[in-house]
Design a protein around this motif. Sequence first.
Motif, mmCIF file in Angstrom:
data_model
loop_
_atom_site.group_PDB
_atom_site.id
_atom_site.type_symbol
_atom_site.label_atom_id
_atom_site.label_comp_id
_atom_site.label_asym_id
_atom_site.label_seq_id
_atom_site.Cartn_x
_atom_site.Cartn_y
_atom_site.Cartn_z
ATOM 1 N N THR A 64 0.919 -1.371 0.146
ATOM 2 C CA THR A 64 -0.030 0.013 -0.266
ATOM 3 C C THR A 64 0.963 0.894 -0.179
ATOM 4 O OG1 THR A 64 0.073 -0.315 2.232
ATOM 5 C CG2 THR A 64 -2.195 -1.239 1.536
ATOM 6 N N ALA A 99 -6.320 7.696 10.150
ATOM 7 C CA ALA A 99 -7.710 6.892 9.529
ATOM 8 C C ALA A 99 -7.913 5.767 10.359
ATOM 9 C CB ALA A 99 -7.745 7.217 8.082
ATOM 10 N N VAL A 125 -10.317 2.362 9.912
ATOM 11 C CA VAL A 125 -10.982 1.532 9.096
ATOM 12 C C VAL A 125 -11.932 0.786 9.589
ATOM 13 C CG1 VAL A 125 -11.616 0.020 6.785
ATOM 14 C CG2 VAL A 125 -10.177 1.576 6.977
ATOM 15 N N VAL A 161 -13.314 5.589 8.985
ATOM 16 C CA VAL A 161 -13.990 5.784 7.214
ATOM 17 C C VAL A 161 -14.823 4.002 7.428
ATOM 18 C CG1 VAL A 161 -12.481 3.989 4.936
ATOM 19 C CG2 VAL A 161 -11.123 6.158 6.315
ATOM 20 N N GLU A 218 -15.960 8.086 5.029
ATOM 21 C CA GLU A 218 -15.861 7.677 3.722
ATOM 22 C C GLU A 218 -16.063 6.538 3.791
ATOM 23 O OE1 GLU A 218 -12.597 8.343 1.501
ATOM 24 O OE2 GLU A 218 -12.691 6.328 0.241
ATOM 25 N N VAL A 241 -16.449 2.785 2.132
ATOM 26 C CA VAL A 241 -15.672 1.992 0.712
ATOM 27 C C VAL A 241 -16.244 0.558 0.664
ATOM 28 C CG1 VAL A 241 -13.351 0.846 -0.008
ATOM 29 C CG2 VAL A 241 -13.187 2.489 1.236
ATOM 30 N N ALA A 286 -11.476 -3.069 2.642
ATOM 31 C CA ALA A 286 -11.794 -1.517 2.304
ATOM 32 C C ALA A 286 -9.450 -0.559 2.946
ATOM 33 C CB ALA A 286 -12.360 -1.416 2.740
ATOM 34 N N ALA A 287 -9.723 -1.015 3.512
ATOM 35 C CA ALA A 287 -8.153 0.010 4.819
ATOM 36 C C ALA A 287 -7.210 -0.173 3.548
ATOM 37 C CB ALA A 287 -7.634 -1.085 5.236
ATOM 38 N N GLU A 309 -7.537 -0.842 0.196
ATOM 39 C CA GLU A 309 -7.990 0.406 -0.795
ATOM 40 C C GLU A 309 -7.733 2.280 -0.220
ATOM 41 O OE1 GLU A 309 -11.682 -0.412 -2.867
ATOM 42 O OE2 GLU A 309 -11.713 1.699 -2.939
ATOM 43 N N TYR A 310 -8.573 2.519 0.716
ATOM 44 C CA TYR A 310 -8.089 4.012 0.906
ATOM 45 C C TYR A 310 -6.241 3.643 1.183
ATOM 46 C CZ TYR A 310 -8.408 7.016 4.844
ATOM 47 O OH TYR A 310 -8.755 8.150 4.927
ATOM 48 N N ARG A 331 -1.207 6.431 -0.115
ATOM 49 C CA ARG A 331 -1.674 7.677 0.171
ATOM 50 C C ARG A 331 -0.074 7.793 1.816
ATOM 51 N NH1 ARG A 331 -7.149 9.790 1.932
ATOM 52 N NH2 ARG A 331 -8.127 8.531 0.880
ATOM 53 N N VAL A 342 -2.550 3.820 8.642
ATOM 54 C CA VAL A 342 -3.576 3.687 9.328
ATOM 55 C C VAL A 342 -3.960 2.139 9.949
ATOM 56 C CG1 VAL A 342 -6.064 2.733 7.472
ATOM 57 C CG2 VAL A 342 -4.548 3.999 6.410
#
Lengths: 341, 341
Positions: free
Chosen positions: B56, B197, B199, B223, B274, B276, B308-309, B311-312, B316, B320
Amino acid sequence: MGNAGTREDPATTAADAAGVSAARLGRAEIDQAQRRLAGRVWRTPVVRCEQLDALTGSRLWLKAENLQRGGSFKVRGALLAVGELAASTSRGVIAQSTGNHAIAVALAAREHGLPTIMVLPSDAPPTKIRRIQETGAEVVVAGTVLAERIAVVEELRELHGYDVVDPYENPHVVAGQGTATAELISQVAAEGGRLDAVVVPIGGGSAIAGACLAATGHDLAVVGAEPAAVPAFTAALRAQEPVTVRAHYTVADGLRPDRIGRLPFELAHRRVAEVVTVREEAIADALRAALLHARLLIEPAAATALAAALEYACGRGTDVGVLLTGGNIEPSLVSSLLAER
Amino acid sequence: MGNAGTREDPATTAADAAGVSAARLGRAEIDQAQRRLAGRVWRTPVVRCEQLDALTGSRLWLKAENLQRGGSFKVRGALLAVGELAASTSRGVIAQSTGNHAIAVALAAREHGLPTIMVLPSDAPPTKIRRIQETGAEVVVAGTVLAERIAVVEELRELHGYDVVDPYENPHVVAGQGTATAELISQVAAEGGRLDAVVVPIGGGSAIAGACLAATGHDLAVVGAEPAAVPAFTAALRAQEPVTVRAHYTVADGLRPDRIGRLPFELAHRRVAEVVTVREEAIADALRAALLHARLLIEPAAATALAAALEYACGRGTDVGVLLTGGNIEPSLVSSLLAER
């Protein structure tokens, strides 16, 4: 190279070369290793599991080194040993291994910018070989038994002038591996517990030797676990020195060395309270139990320790630590072990 | 029972009965819940994984509630809620659940010596049903959607005079679930990190609502992760109130509720940064990644959060947190997901 002892005891050369004496290793070396590794390895969790506790009538404390960097506790010793070499004038490193030591040395060498060649047996799991190659290290495959790998290591050493990081005879490796058990002991204490025993798998012997060092000064039974298929430590205890055993097949690829290292034997043979030999079915059962009850994916070597711990702990009502040494396992093996159930 | 709202909103009754107001819940209730749960639940580890970080380009902090008592974070809320009832004059407890809330309430009720009846959907995993029965609780199976289970719960409540521990509308449950995220935030801080963040998977909504409470006062994006097959929170956000969605099949059995709870919606709908939505293939991929890279066995609901994490977090470069809510999964599902690979 080569002295009178080489033919009978291929490990002697490495031990002598390293100038090693078991007498030089003690609790102080473990403490120093812990300080040097702080922030460079994960402080892996100690996992409790009500279902395993209910099964044994004891309290199991699972040191989850399967969650360690590189997927096994071996990164501890490798970082220390390669760090020593990098601080000298090393041009590169060579290691032989059934898999995890090689992954660990390759990771450590990458961090220190040293080139590496790893010598593995032809029956090493493809996942382990891929992880080594992902670090940029070169992999050479040589036979299936320890003596074959050691012979290739010697050839490569002469050819390239690289340093050998022996998985069993290097005191930095043994001290580093011992920090896993030291951490386990202190983590249990931080939770208000006190271990009566710690169960550790025996392959080449660095884990059990490290555990014996870490247990110094603690009233703690150090219990070894080895596959019934390769009882190298049991045989060494009987012979009062390391001997090569006939290795039958075991699913525990990390415990296939057919001879215990000399340094580990010297450190461990008086301190170990008991050795539990584990059948293949019990290894598979323990691997499934770790996955389905403790929700941890462990490799068969670690499952060998868990199997021994389940047997040792049964009905004792005591606190038993288990060194779950690694989690590098073929997905297809997990799948087939679950399907067998 | 039954008021004008019952037909349109089956959750209103429970929420009203509990005298619940979202305004009464805040960070103080999370702190109190943490104090009351200390020593009664495991302080589960936060696991790091270099391979997922490399994938990621961010740092993932995995809160391993799959290693929690009862195999999921739901034991937190259940212990608080059942504890409250046991301290009053309760004769027994009833709960409906897709599985984990029922396991958790059954465990809590056993600890408090209260009889229990659990209402589960007919498509609940057999492993979850067996775990409930192992505690001595009675299991009743009712349909596949939330409204069917709620109707049966009402019948049983009138018949036995037991108290209902609602999985979404009970403020003790929501505060208890929030302690998992609060613990994650403080564990990351103790390691010198700071989450940008967190998730969290969305089923009935107690996890995300608890996470929003725990995030109060922190500069932290909350998220949500929900399966594309059952987008109940997304639909509620659009309608500005909980609505029942058409639920398609999802492997994430814990996220099958076709309607978000009223209390969770009130607590979460403004705070969530958000949502996801996650496809089925991504859930399976994340479950395999957790197992083979992070060596953790998680259930599909938790894998939905991980997917989801991934992807999020992608690209970045931030920190997270991921709430891996549980690890109760059928062995045969693990086996077939690994074989699919």
